[in-house]
Design a protein around this motif. Structure first.
Motif, mmCIF file in Angstrom:
data_model
loop_
_atom_site.group_PDB
_atom_site.id
_atom_site.type_symbol
_atom_site.label_atom_id
_atom_site.label_comp_id
_atom_site.label_asym_id
_atom_site.label_seq_id
_atom_site.Cartn_x
_atom_site.Cartn_y
_atom_site.Cartn_z
ATOM 1 N N ILE A 76 25.139 43.749 42.128
ATOM 2 C CA ILE A 76 25.684 44.585 41.208
ATOM 3 C C ILE A 76 26.814 45.252 41.518
ATOM 4 N N HIS A 77 27.485 45.171 40.333
ATOM 5 C CA HIS A 77 29.088 45.239 39.945
ATOM 6 C C HIS A 77 29.035 47.056 39.281
ATOM 7 N N TRP A 78 29.602 47.834 40.913
ATOM 8 C CA TRP A 78 29.859 48.945 39.773
ATOM 9 C C TRP A 78 30.968 49.952 40.502
ATOM 10 N N GLY A 97 35.216 43.332 32.820
ATOM 11 C CA GLY A 97 35.218 44.069 32.401
ATOM 12 C C GLY A 97 36.096 45.692 34.272
ATOM 13 N N GLU A 98 35.484 44.694 34.677
ATOM 14 C CA GLU A 98 35.896 45.300 36.267
ATOM 15 C C GLU A 98 37.638 44.892 36.685
ATOM 16 N N TRP A 99 37.775 44.507 35.713
ATOM 17 C CA TRP A 99 39.666 43.457 35.822
ATOM 18 C C TRP A 99 40.529 44.131 35.051
ATOM 19 N N ILE A 100 39.741 45.252 34.039
ATOM 20 C CA ILE A 100 40.871 46.053 32.896
ATOM 21 C C ILE A 100 41.685 46.676 33.773
ATOM 22 N N LYS A 145 33.513 47.772 47.688
ATOM 23 C CA LYS A 145 34.713 47.932 47.413
ATOM 24 C C LYS A 145 35.489 46.390 46.592
ATOM 25 N N HIS A 146 35.657 46.476 45.012
ATOM 26 C CA HIS A 146 35.931 45.557 44.469
ATOM 27 C C HIS A 146 37.503 45.873 43.746
ATOM 28 N N HIS A 147 38.100 44.886 43.831
ATOM 29 C CA HIS A 147 39.472 44.647 43.009
ATOM 30 C C HIS A 147 40.329 45.384 43.377
ATOM 31 N N ASP A 148 39.506 46.388 42.725
ATOM 32 C CA ASP A 148 40.509 47.903 41.911
ATOM 33 C C ASP A 148 40.537 48.698 43.624
ATOM 34 N N PHE A 189 26.389 43.891 51.352
ATOM 35 C CA PHE A 189 27.991 44.251 50.364
ATOM 36 C C PHE A 189 28.674 43.058 49.917
ATOM 37 N N TYR A 190 28.923 43.138 48.750
ATOM 38 C CA TYR A 190 30.240 42.628 48.058
ATOM 39 C C TYR A 190 31.569 43.427 48.325
ATOM 40 N N TYR A 191 32.491 42.765 49.240
ATOM 41 C CA TYR A 191 33.636 43.218 49.623
ATOM 42 C C TYR A 191 34.896 41.810 49.779
ATOM 43 N N PHE A 243 32.338 38.074 50.812
ATOM 44 C CA PHE A 243 33.830 38.484 50.460
ATOM 45 C C PHE A 243 33.706 36.981 48.869
ATOM 46 N N ASP A 244 34.996 37.068 47.881
ATOM 47 C CA ASP A 244 35.363 36.923 46.798
ATOM 48 C C ASP A 244 36.908 36.818 46.747
ATOM 49 N N THR A 245 37.042 35.627 46.040
ATOM 50 C CA THR A 245 38.765 35.121 45.266
ATOM 51 C C THR A 245 39.189 35.111 47.117
ATOM 52 N N GLY A 272 30.720 31.767 50.981
ATOM 53 C CA GLY A 272 31.451 31.153 51.284
ATOM 54 C C GLY A 272 32.773 31.136 50.555
ATOM 55 N N ARG A 273 32.783 32.473 50.143
ATOM 56 C CA ARG A 273 34.379 33.097 49.268
ATOM 57 C C ARG A 273 35.058 33.695 50.271
ATOM 58 N N LEU A 274 34.791 33.778 51.523
ATOM 59 C CA LEU A 274 35.151 33.972 52.462
ATOM 60 C C LEU A 274 37.074 33.297 52.665
ATOM 61 N N GLY A 285 30.737 28.314 41.112
ATOM 62 C CA GLY A 285 31.755 28.900 40.823
ATOM 63 C C GLY A 285 31.015 30.154 39.712
ATOM 64 N N ASP A 286 31.666 31.361 39.021
ATOM 65 C CA ASP A 286 30.931 31.903 38.698
ATOM 66 C C ASP A 286 30.226 31.168 37.431
ATOM 67 N N ASN A 287 28.663 31.948 37.456
ATOM 68 C CA ASN A 287 27.940 30.756 35.846
ATOM 69 C C ASN A 287 27.956 29.824 36.352
ATOM 70 N N THR A 307 30.278 39.754 31.475
ATOM 71 C CA THR A 307 31.206 40.504 31.929
ATOM 72 C C THR A 307 30.334 41.289 33.134
ATOM 73 N N TRP A 308 31.118 41.331 34.366
ATOM 74 C CA TRP A 308 29.626 42.023 35.625
ATOM 75 C C TRP A 308 30.372 43.255 35.658
ATOM 76 N N GLY A 309 31.024 44.419 35.311
ATOM 77 C CA GLY A 309 30.860 45.614 35.206
ATOM 78 C C GLY A 309 30.852 46.473 33.818
HETATM 79 O O1 FHN Z 1 37.324 38.098 39.952
HETATM 80 C C1 FHN Z 1 35.497 38.555 40.313
HETATM 81 C C2 FHN Z 1 35.145 39.011 39.645
HETATM 82 O O2 FHN Z 1 35.508 40.290 39.177
HETATM 83 C C3 FHN Z 1 33.482 39.016 39.784
HETATM 84 O O3 FHN Z 1 33.976 39.824 40.742
HETATM 85 C C4 FHN Z 1 33.069 37.538 40.567
HETATM 86 C C5 FHN Z 1 31.573 37.188 40.938
HETATM 87 O O4 FHN Z 1 31.213 36.118 41.106
HETATM 88 N N1 FHN Z 1 33.591 37.047 41.348
HETATM 89 C C6 FHN Z 1 35.078 37.542 41.201
HETATM 90 C C7 FHN Z 1 35.724 36.212 39.713
HETATM 91 O O5 FHN Z 1 35.127 34.590 41.043
#
Ligand code: FHN
Length: 462
Positions: A76-78, A97-100, A145-148, A189-191, A243-245, A272-274, A285-287, A307-309
């Motif tokens: 869930i991306h919210w 969307g979440e990168w706006i 908490k997403h990147h924003d 949790f995504y963080y 964790f991500d990016t 693994g995205r730690l 990778g995504d998708n 989009t995610w968001g």
């Molecule tokens: O930059 C994020 C993106 O917004 C989204 O959260 C995805 C989900 O896997 N992960 C990053 C890009 O790989």
């Protein structure tokens, strides 16, 4: 066909001749097959990048058993980005969307104002969890908490949160955690540990903050770690911290985050995205789906549209058929499918997502046995089918039903085992099965019983 000469060792040549004899193929066929496999394997490696990889030893870790069994989860991306929903000041902002905030380089002072308008009065934790259950998903991972930088949880370390910065004023993660406990759903949790476009020392915002002035380590030590601690102490048992990016996070920083999570909740898995190849499981990778089965634990995070968001203009929904086949393809290669929904600013999961998830759930209701708790199957590399396996059983997933219903299989890779019985999983009708010099032949109905994926259950002694 072009003829080329290659030199191989005596040992390899002997093995190729033996394979050729066993499969009734020429040595040249075997050589082409091996070379093609080599290419596929190298592309599988790229999809499962080592930096997002599984820590050595974790592939035998019993803490992952529930996750291996699960195979299908809800992402869930919210966040605040659901309000602009893809457009800023009347102009469409291309991309997810979440990168706006990033794409339009929106200053913190302006983007923050969204919080004052975030009032998702139609949010209902019970309904979201019930949808995941209905879809046959076994775990939920939501953006804490997403990147924003906006937090969906109440934090002592910032007021930039749903609980303290919006008219809604509720800790939605608390409500979701309680519903997950009530409805028997694993919760994670995504963080975003590296990118934080709101925090002066976080990575990614160079339109408000001078990168040369940033103290990334101070951000990790003074903000990320205390917040991760809050997430792991205030919401009951947490299944995953996603964790991500990782970007340029150092090995020491990734390692210390891993240790922090495991110190507070030893059973909590870390994606693994730690970074630095330290996760409990690998992230594709995504998708992206690897071309071949991979001998490790891995997951594909995926979107239902592009989009995610939430983004108002994105109606490029994937079909239910496509997503069922993706789930099966992933399971046949030993992975998990983490399929995303992006709720609106009102708190609603978009209707096209609901419909598709419910349809996936209906298919899984009948065929779930061939997905949950399975491992990658012994028949790989054929376009028209996939296979999964459990002790004593192989499940053949037929995407393209052959004309006349005669299913011809080359045999099971890596074993001389042959099926002693076959039946349609839906309904249980037995099907004649025999093995001859050319492989296995199963005689099914003349037309496809299930145009999406007809599952055959084969009895195969171990
Ligand atoms: O930059 C994020 C993106 O917004 C989204 O959260 C995805 C989900 O896997 N992960 C990053 C890009 O790989």
């Amino acid at each position: 066909m072009e003829e080329i000469t290659i030199k191989v060792t005596e040992r390899l040549s002997e093995r190729m001749r033996r394979l050729a004899r066993e499969r009734n193929l020429s040595v040249s066929d075997i050589a082409s097959l091996l070379i093609r496999r080599g290419y596929d394997a190298s592309s599988a490696f790229r999809v499962l990048d080592a930096a997002r990889g599984q820590r050595p030893g974790a592939e035998n870790d019993a803490r992952l058993d529930w996750w291996r069994e699960a195979r299908f989860g809800m992402f869930i991306h919210w966040g605040l980005y659901a309000l602009p929903a893809g457009a800023w000041k009347g102009v469409d902002v291309p991309g997810i969307g979440e990168w706006i905030m990033n794409r339009a380089e929106i200053p913190v002072a302006e983007y923050e104002q969204l919080a004052g308008r975030f009032n998702p009065v139609r949010f209902d934790a019970a309904q979201w969890v019930a949808l995941a259950k209905k879809a046959g998903q076994k775990y939920i991972v939501i953006t804490s908490k997403h990147h924003d930088g906006f937090c969906l949880f109440k934090s002592q370390h910032t007021a930039y949160s749903m609980a303290d910065g919006t008219p809604f004023g509720r800790d939605v993660l608390k409500e979701l955690s309680e519903q997950c406990a009530k409805q028997g759903m694993r919760f994670g949790f995504y963080y975003s540990q590296t990118q934080d476009w709101h925090h002066p020392d976080g990575d990614g915002n160079d339109w408000d903050f001078d990168p040369a002035e940033k103290d990334f380590d101070a951000y990790i030590e003074g903000y990320v770690k205390p917040q991760v601690r809050e997430l792991l102490t205030g919401y009951g048992p947490i299944a995953i911290i996603w964790f991500d990016t990782p970007k340029s996070i150092s090995r020491t920083q990734s390692q210390s985050l891993l240790e922090l999570v495991h110190e507070i909740q030893p059973d909590c898995l870390v994606s693994g995205r730690l970074g630095n190849g330290l996760g409990d499981y690998a992230s594709a990778g995504d998708n992206k789906i690897p071309a071949e089965a991979a001998d490790l634990d891995w997951e594909t995070p995926a979107t239902l549209n592009d989009t995610w968001g939430f983004k108002t203009a994105d109606s490029n929904w994937k079909s239910t058929e496509d997503m069922i086949r993706k789930l099966v393809d992933i399971a046949s290669k030993g992975g998990n499918y983490l399929l995303n929904v992006g709720p609106t600013a009102e708190g609603l999961i978009p209707q096209p997502s609901i419909e598709r998830l419910e349809q996936m759930g209906q298919w899984l209701e009948v065929n779930g046995e061939s997905v949950y708790g399975t491992r990658s199957g012994p028949i790989q590399g054929l376009d028209w089918c996939r296979s999964t396996r459990k002790p004593g059983k192989v499940y053949l997933h037929v995407f393209d039903w052959p004309q006349g219903g005669k299913l011809r299989l080359p045999g099971f890779a890596g074993s001389g085992a042959r099926p002693s019985g076959a039946r349609l999983l839906a309904g249980g009708e037995s099907l004649p099965v025999r093995q001859d010099a050319d492989g296995i032949l199963i005689e099914g109905p003349t037309s496809a019983p299930d145009p999406i994926d007809t599952v055959l259950e084969l009895d195969v002694p171990e």
